[in-house]
Design a protein around this motif. Sequence first.
Motif, short mmCIF file in Angstrom:
data_model
loop_
_atom_site.label_atom_id
_atom_site.label_comp_id
_atom_site.label_asym_id
_atom_site.label_seq_id
_atom_site.Cartn_x
_atom_site.Cartn_y
_atom_site.Cartn_z
N VAL A 33 0.71 -1.16 0.04
CA VAL A 33 0.15 0.02 -0.01
C VAL A 33 0.90 1.27 -0.02
N THR A 34 1.71 1.24 0.94
CA THR A 34 2.70 2.63 1.18
C THR A 34 3.40 2.63 -0.53
N LEU B 151 -7.47 -1.57 -2.20
CA LEU B 151 -7.60 -0.46 -3.08
C LEU B 151 -7.69 0.88 -2.59
N THR B 152 -9.11 0.72 -1.61
CA THR B 152 -9.17 1.85 -0.74
C THR B 152 -7.94 2.84 -0.12
N ILE C 54 -4.91 2.42 -0.64
CA ILE C 54 -4.04 2.79 -1.75
C ILE C 54 -4.43 4.34 -2.22
N VAL C 55 -5.56 4.33 -2.62
CA VAL C 55 -6.05 5.51 -3.36
C VAL C 55 -6.55 6.70 -2.27
N GLU C 56 -6.66 6.39 -1.00
CA GLU C 56 -6.77 7.41 -0.15
C GLU C 56 -5.58 8.00 0.43
N ARG C 57 -4.57 7.22 0.54
CA ARG C 57 -3.13 7.57 0.90
C ARG C 57 -2.49 8.29 -0.32
N CYS D 29 -5.57 9.72 -5.09
CA CYS D 29 -5.97 9.73 -6.63
C CYS D 29 -7.25 9.18 -6.81
N GLY D 30 -7.47 9.15 -8.07
CA GLY D 30 -8.91 8.62 -8.38
C GLY D 30 -8.79 7.23 -8.79
N ILE D 31 -10.04 6.52 -8.99
CA ILE D 31 -10.09 5.36 -9.54
C ILE D 31 -10.81 5.16 -11.03
#
Length: 284
Positions: A125-126, A164-165, A167-170, A173-175
């Motif tokens: 994730v990081t 997924l959540t 990663i995109v929140e950290r 970015c968009g999905i």
Amino acid sequence: MTAWPPAITIPRLGVGVGLRAEIEDLVIDHADQIDWLELITEDYLFNPHRRATLAALRQRFPLIPHGVELSIGSAEALDREYLSALAELVALVEAPWCSDHLCFTRAGGIALSALLPLPRTAEVVTAVADKVRQIQQVVGVPFLLENISAFIDLPGEMPDAEFLTRIVERADCGILLDLTNVYNNAVNHRFDPLTYLDAIPLERVVQVHLAGGTYAGDLLQDNHRTAVHTEVWDLLRHVLPRAPISGFMIERDGKLPDDFPEILADIARTREVLGTTGAGAESR
């Protein structure tokens, strides 16, 4: 994490199609039925012949680069030459966003010719989120991560939706939400697709992919060879009230150009679904 959506205005593009060389002439001939085009990034990065066609296409359609070889999940650092060329392409076509897959396609410098799932760990994730931040800084537009269709479900520290959540929140970015991939994985790995969709931040969905596939025995393949599955339309209806989607795109490969009428039919069906749910295509 910062607020979403980004300060950059993301236009609503409407309903488009993935551009393939086999249908390029047909796409131009039917420009009145197609709102925008998604380009396979690698077809244009280092190919002067293909890049020469972009000016004429850009006069008719908004163009969005969508990559398959960024390999954001590889252990190696991002390919700086690739990233620089991507930024140049984004600027050339004035793309409001660009995208690639949440996966890896290379390991140890070897191209694996597949979109492969990542270990669902906090460390990954990081690492992926840090790379997304680098990408967005270089390309200067929002970057979207696409959920993939995977034949195997690797064990991990967290469910796929949480992966997924996080990663995109950290990454902030968009999905790019591939609803067909959600459906494929739900069939192949036996889970409820609505539960998955309800667990991800739908407010970050900028674009959706819609496609069909075929079965090999009990395995549903993500090969874009048929019209959009009925169940995928149902998933689209489910997310529309909560996802501020800017672009809807039909993916089709296989028997092209013979299947082009089915592409147009799926575009029309998308607009029909949008009309019945009250979703529009105005700028957001």
